[in-house]
Design a protein around this motif. Structure first.
Motif, PDB file in Angstrom:
ATOM      1  N   MET A   1       0.820  -1.212   0.000  1.00 22.09           N
ATOM      2  CA  MET A   1       0.000   0.000   0.000  1.00 22.09           C
ATOM      3  C   MET A   1       0.849   1.254   0.000  1.00 22.09           C
ATOM      4  N   ALA A   2       2.041   1.167  -0.552  1.00 19.16           N
ATOM      5  CA  ALA A   2       2.963   2.293  -0.520  1.00 19.16           C
ATOM      6  C   ALA A   2       2.502   3.458  -1.354  1.00 19.16           C
ATOM      7  N   GLY A   3       1.520   3.249  -2.253  1.00 20.40           N
ATOM      8  CA  GLY A   3       1.079   4.343  -3.096  1.00 20.40           C
ATOM      9  C   GLY A   3      -0.081   5.125  -2.533  1.00 20.40           C
ATOM     10  N   ALA A   4      -0.556   4.773  -1.345  1.00 26.89           N
ATOM     11  CA  ALA A   4      -1.709   5.468  -0.790  1.00 26.89           C
ATOM     12  C   ALA A   4      -1.360   6.902  -0.473  1.00 26.89           C
ATOM     13  N   ALA A   5      -2.293   7.802  -0.752  1.00 27.16           N
ATOM     14  CA  ALA A   5      -2.047   9.228  -0.551  1.00 27.16           C
ATOM     15  C   ALA A   5      -2.288   9.611   0.891  1.00 27.16           C
ATOM     16  N   SER A   6      -1.512  10.549   1.375  1.00 33.86           N
ATOM     17  CA  SER A   6      -1.720  11.080   2.717  1.00 33.86           C
ATOM     18  C   SER A   6      -2.891  12.048   2.703  1.00 33.86           C
ATOM     19  N   VAL A   7      -3.777  11.906   3.698  1.00 37.47           N
ATOM     20  CA  VAL A   7      -4.977  12.733   3.740  1.00 37.47           C
ATOM     21  C   VAL A   7      -5.078  13.408   5.089  1.00 37.47           C
ATOM     22  N   GLY A   8      -4.991  14.714   5.124  1.00 33.08           N
ATOM     23  CA  GLY A   8      -5.243  15.468   6.335  1.00 33.08           C
ATOM     24  C   GLY A   8      -4.488  14.964   7.549  1.00 33.08           C
ATOM     25  N   ALA A   9      -3.181  14.878   7.478  1.00 30.10           N
ATOM     26  CA  ALA A   9      -2.381  14.329   8.569  1.00 30.10           C
ATOM     27  C   ALA A   9      -2.617  15.110   9.854  1.00 30.10           C
ATOM     28  N   PRO A  10      -2.610  14.432  11.010  1.00 38.09           N
ATOM     29  CA  PRO A  10      -2.836  15.109  12.276  1.00 38.09           C
ATOM     30  C   PRO A  10      -1.790  16.179  12.557  1.00 38.09           C
ATOM     31  N   VAL A  11      -2.212  17.189  13.299  1.00 42.89           N
ATOM     32  CA  VAL A  11      -1.285  18.246  13.702  1.00 42.89           C
ATOM     33  C   VAL A  11      -0.299  17.678  14.701  1.00 42.89           C
ATOM     34  N   GLN A  12       0.979  17.934  14.503  1.00 38.51           N
ATOM     35  CA  GLN A  12       2.004  17.442  15.412  1.00 38.51           C
ATOM     36  C   GLN A  12       2.889  18.594  15.861  1.00 38.51           C
ATOM     37  N   ALA A  13       3.350  18.496  17.108  1.00 33.58           N
ATOM     38  CA  ALA A  13       4.321  19.465  17.589  1.00 33.58           C
ATOM     39  C   ALA A  13       5.674  19.141  16.978  1.00 33.58           C
ATOM     40  N   ALA A  14       6.498  20.150  16.835  1.00 34.37           N
ATOM     41  CA  ALA A  14       7.825  19.966  16.223  1.00 34.37           C
ATOM     42  C   ALA A  14       8.617  18.916  16.987  1.00 34.37           C
ATOM     43  N   GLY A  15       9.227  18.002  16.247  1.00 29.59           N
ATOM     44  CA  GLY A  15      10.071  16.997  16.847  1.00 29.59           C
ATOM     45  C   GLY A  15       9.357  15.765  17.367  1.00 29.59           C
ATOM     46  N   LYS A  16       8.021  15.740  17.315  1.00 29.07           N
ATOM     47  CA  LYS A  16       7.274  14.584  17.799  1.00 29.07           C
ATOM     48  C   LYS A  16       6.997  13.636  16.646  1.00 29.07           C
ATOM     49  N   PRO A  17       7.282  12.334  16.813  1.00 34.93           N
ATOM     50  CA  PRO A  17       7.036  11.399  15.722  1.00 34.93           C
ATOM     51  C   PRO A  17       5.565  11.113  15.504  1.00 34.93           C
ATOM     52  N   PHE A  18       4.759  11.230  16.554  1.00 32.13           N
ATOM     53  CA  PHE A  18       3.330  10.936  16.477  1.00 32.13           C
ATOM     54  C   PHE A  18       2.550  12.028  17.212  1.00 32.13           C
ATOM     55  N   SER A  19       1.287  12.206  16.823  1.00 34.80           N
ATOM     56  CA  SER A  19       0.400  12.996  17.675  1.00 34.80           C
ATOM     57  C   SER A  19      -0.296  12.041  18.628  1.00 34.80           C
ATOM     58  N   LEU A  20      -0.744  12.540  19.765  1.00 35.94           N
ATOM     59  CA  LEU A  20      -1.341  11.712  20.802  1.00 35.94           C
ATOM     60  C   LEU A  20      -2.802  12.098  20.976  1.00 35.94           C
ATOM     61  N   CYS A  21      -3.669  11.090  20.909  1.00 32.69           N
ATOM     62  CA  CYS A  21      -5.107  11.307  20.752  1.00 32.69           C
ATOM     63  C   CYS A  21      -5.882  10.556  21.834  1.00 32.69           C
ATOM     64  N   LEU A  22      -7.007  11.121  22.218  1.00 35.29           N
ATOM     65  CA  LEU A  22      -7.921  10.460  23.150  1.00 35.29           C
ATOM     66  C   LEU A  22      -9.152   9.982  22.388  1.00 35.29           C
ATOM     67  N   ASN A  23      -9.355   8.668  22.358  1.00 36.54           N
ATOM     68  CA  ASN A  23     -10.582   8.095  21.817  1.00 36.54           C
ATOM     69  C   ASN A  23     -11.666   8.233  22.885  1.00 36.54           C
ATOM     70  N   THR A  24     -12.806   8.794  22.528  1.00 38.59           N
ATOM     71  CA  THR A  24     -13.812   9.093  23.556  1.00 38.59           C
ATOM     72  C   THR A  24     -14.399   7.830  24.177  1.00 38.59           C
ATOM     73  N   GLY A  25     -14.225   6.666  23.545  1.00 37.64           N
ATOM     74  CA  GLY A  25     -14.663   5.420  24.156  1.00 37.64           C
ATOM     75  C   GLY A  25     -13.953   5.146  25.466  1.00 37.64           C
ATOM     76  N   THR A  26     -12.735   5.668  25.612  1.00 45.83           N
ATOM     77  CA  THR A  26     -11.969   5.500  26.845  1.00 45.83           C
ATOM     78  C   THR A  26     -12.699   6.124  28.036  1.00 45.83           C
ATOM     79  N   MET A  27     -13.505   7.138  27.763  1.00 46.14           N
ATOM     80  CA  MET A  27     -14.231   7.856  28.811  1.00 46.14           C
ATOM     81  C   MET A  27     -15.686   7.395  28.946  1.00 46.14           C
TER      82      MET A  27
END
Length: 293
Positions: A1-27
């Protein structure tokens, strides 16, 4: 699947490899209004939110508006990187599938109105189908993706480990690849991969551009895959899943999306909700640092 296009990538702080998200099911066990979950996620320090569409609908039924909810999320500095839904897009019955696509369209509109660009597409309604034709499933996923093009919301093929179909990473990747659509992507989850028997090393074969969100949790020691249930999910790092290697493999594959905390542990729901959200975030940060972040 290397040809898949990137769509609306999450906002990340500089230097962070991933953004960190809360799934509302956790709450979910705290039975908080979605507005309070938004505030809690921001207070804990998350980058993003992954709401269940049922929570969005409950917000509206209680008299809230989508416009105000979108503004609240934005004002708190959060991005809506994904959303969770259960429409029947892959079932064999054509009439049911048609109704499922109509439901998908309605839910995509809700997600779009609060600033979201993605929605989960698990095999809802087909979990007892063990002999699903994967090429037909690929055609149906393409139809769903084309609907998503119209709505501005990309459906992510979600792997469900307890299902009798699309329960393994390889099956999901096959369906996504054979759809032939440039936005095809998969949504994987630590516990679903374990429950379905997929080797975690398989994540390293994917392009990061074909994944935008990865569900984070952990597996208790001594629990065989067939006995792994949602209520046994642990904080990331508290179990035996090889999460450090998983994140290293994801990063090496080019994944720069969101790690989304999705837990349904009833013991956690007996605690303070901010403590639960903050603990999950801290543990994900520790693992992310171990992957070079």
């Amino acid at each position: 699947m290397a040809g898949a296009a990137s769509v609306g990538a999450p906002v990340q702080a500089a230097g962070k490899p991933f953004s960190l998200c809360l799934n509302t099911g956790t709450m979910r066990g705290f039975q908080l209004p979605l507005t309070e979950v938004v505030d809690l996620a921001a207070k804990a320090g998350y980058d993003a939110l992954e709401p269940w569409v049922g929570d969005i609908e409950s917000h509206v039924k209680a008299g809230g508006t989508l416009k105000d909810l979108a503004a609240r999320i934005k004002d708190r500095g959060l991005a809506v990187v994904s959303s969770i839904a259960f429409f029947e897009w892959v079932v064999e019955d054509e009439a049911r599938r048609g109704r499922g696509l109509e439901e998908a369209k309605r839910l995509m509109d809700l997600v779009r109105q609060i600033g979201g660009t993605r929605i989960a597409a698990p095999p809802a309604g087909a979990t007892e189908v063990a002999n699903l034709d994967l090429l037909k499933a690929a055609e149906r996923y393409r139809a769903l993706l084309e609907l998503g093009d119209q709505m501005g919301v990309t459906p992510q093929l979600e792997i469900w480990g307890f299902s009798k179909c699309l329960n393994r990473l390889g099956a999901g990747v096959f369906v996504a690849a054979e759809s032939g659509h440039p936005k095809a992507c998969v949504l994987a989850d630590v516990c679903h991969l374990y429950r379905g028997g997929s080797p975690f090393s398989g994540l390293g074969l994917l392009s990061g551009r074909a994944m935008h969100v990865f569900h984070m949790n952990d597996v208790p020691a001594g629990v065989p895959p067939e006995q792994m249930t949602d209520d046994r999910r642990l904080y990331p790092g508290d179990g035996v899943a090889p999460l450090k290697q998983v994140l290293l493999d994801l990063r090496a594959a080019g994944f720069t999306g969101a790690l989304s905390l999705e837990l349904f542990n009833r013991d956690y729901w007996k605690q303070d909700p901010l403590l639960v959200a903050s603990t999950g975030l801290r543990k994900m940060k520790e693992l992310a640092r171990g992957a070079g972040g």
